[in-house]
Design an enzyme around this catalytic site. Structure first.
Site, PDB file in Angstrom:
ATOM      1  N   ASP A 112       0.845  -1.199   0.000  1.00  0.00           N
ATOM      2  CA  ASP A 112       0.000   0.000   0.000  1.00  0.00           C
ATOM      3  C   ASP A 112       0.879   1.247   0.000  1.00  0.00           C
ATOM      4  O   ASP A 112       2.037   1.210   0.436  1.00  0.00           O
ATOM      5  CB  ASP A 112      -0.889   0.034   1.251  1.00  0.00           C
ATOM      6  CG  ASP A 112      -1.909  -1.087   1.253  1.00  0.00           C
ATOM      7  OD1 ASP A 112      -2.198  -1.628   0.176  1.00  0.00           O
ATOM      8  OD2 ASP A 112      -2.392  -1.415   2.354  1.00  0.00           O
TER       9      ASP A 112
HETATM   10  N1  URA Z   1      -1.346  -5.910   3.765  1.00  0.00           N
HETATM   11  C1  URA Z   1      -1.802  -4.646   3.812  1.00  0.00           C
HETATM   12  O1  URA Z   1      -2.830  -4.383   4.410  1.00  0.00           O
HETATM   13  N2  URA Z   1      -1.088  -3.686   3.190  1.00  0.00           N
HETATM   14  C2  URA Z   1       0.067  -3.917   2.548  1.00  0.00           C
HETATM   15  O2  URA Z   1       0.681  -2.988   2.016  1.00  0.00           O
HETATM   16  C3  URA Z   1       0.539  -5.233   2.520  1.00  0.00           C
HETATM   17  C4  URA Z   1      -0.188  -6.217   3.131  1.00  0.00           C
END
Ligand code: URA
Length: 268
Positions: A112
């Site tokens: 993310d």
């Molecule tokens: N899980 C999440 O919620 N975000 C990420 O960036 C990776 C795994």
């Protein structure tokens, strides 16, 4: 970070990439006079080779790059999308990796925009596809700073497979980290804030926002998230926003992982 064309490349880098030895070990081989290029001993450390043209031998045995593919480990900072371009003009991880030197690099999966940590890059589409395939069960470890302190019962729900809105998550390895645990540092560099805690979560799935959703499902909102392992690769001490090439051992571990096995479908 400076960028340069891939070929010609420094001989010690070539040897390291071919898995002969570490960069330092390769330098030692060169200075010991054990490395030849086109039949001539090359001991000068700045020497360059073109892997497409030159014949390199160590102790008389020819050495070549395994498959020419590149694997890099980026320590992704917050604020970057994990794509090579973004229709909304947000900063992309492309800016942080040497795409001129290694054309065709792309990230293996996503983090993310507000997640930090290990993002593997490669030029090997087949290996990436395999590593991301659910049947491969590639484990990834995250440290999550969360509001509140999960109870033992809540952690147990993560371990047995918490229910999400799109189905049950696979059982995870989960624990609340103690203050001072080095795994907590990337998300709590100044110590764990009052009324927060750090959960270490190891999962082998890759659904969207999976870690945030798993922790929310047990009642704890994620404030910061960091990934420090991806399959056999550990982030190591790469500074935020910087990258490193994988070591010869890591390359071998990736190759062992993806192997020549056909990618199985979910129901096979
Ligand atoms: N899980 C999440 O919620 N975000 C990420 O960036 C990776 C795994």
């Amino acid at each position: 970070m400076t960028d340069e064309r891939i070929y010609p490349m420094r001989l010690q880098r070539f040897l390291a990439r071919a898995g002969v030895a570490s960069r330092r070990g390769s330098e030692n081989l060169m200075t010991a006079g054990r490395v030849c290029v086109n039949g001539v001993v090359v001991s000068e450390l700045g020497s360059k080779v073109d892997p497409l043209v030159d014949v390199v031998t160590v102790d008389g045995r020819q050495v070549s790059l395994a498959d020419g593919h590149i694997y890099l480990v980026l320590n992704k900072p917050r604020g970057y999308v994990s794509t090579m371009s973004d229709p909304h003009g947000r900063p992309c991880v492309k800016k942080l990796v040497p795409t001129t030197r290694y054309p065709g690099l792309f990230p293996v999966g996503r983090l993310d925009i507000d997640t930090t940590g290990l993002l593997l890059f490669t030029t090997n589409g087949d290996a990436a596809q395999r590593m991301l395939h659910p049947s491969m069960h590639v484990w990834k470890r995250y440290a999550a700073l969360v509001r509140g302190v999960p109870t033992a019962a809540q952690i147990e729900r993560l371990r047995t497979g918490v229910r999400l809105d799109d189905g049950r998550a696979q059982p995870a390895e989960a624990e609340v980290l103690k203050a001072g645990d080095p795994r907590a540092l990337p998300v709590a560099p100044e110590g764990i804030p009052h009324a927060h805690s750090v959960v270490s979560l190891r999962i082998h799935e890759g659904k969207k926002h999976q870690v945030k959703r798993m922790l929310k499902a047990i009642g704890h909102e994620v404030v910061r998230l960091h990934r420090d392992t991806f399959g056999p690769i550990e982030l190591g001490d790469v500074a935020l926003g910087c990258w490193r090439e994988v070591t010869a051992d890591e390359r071998k571990a990736i190759e062992d992982l993806v192997g020549n096995r056909p990618t199985r479908t979910e129901d096979s």
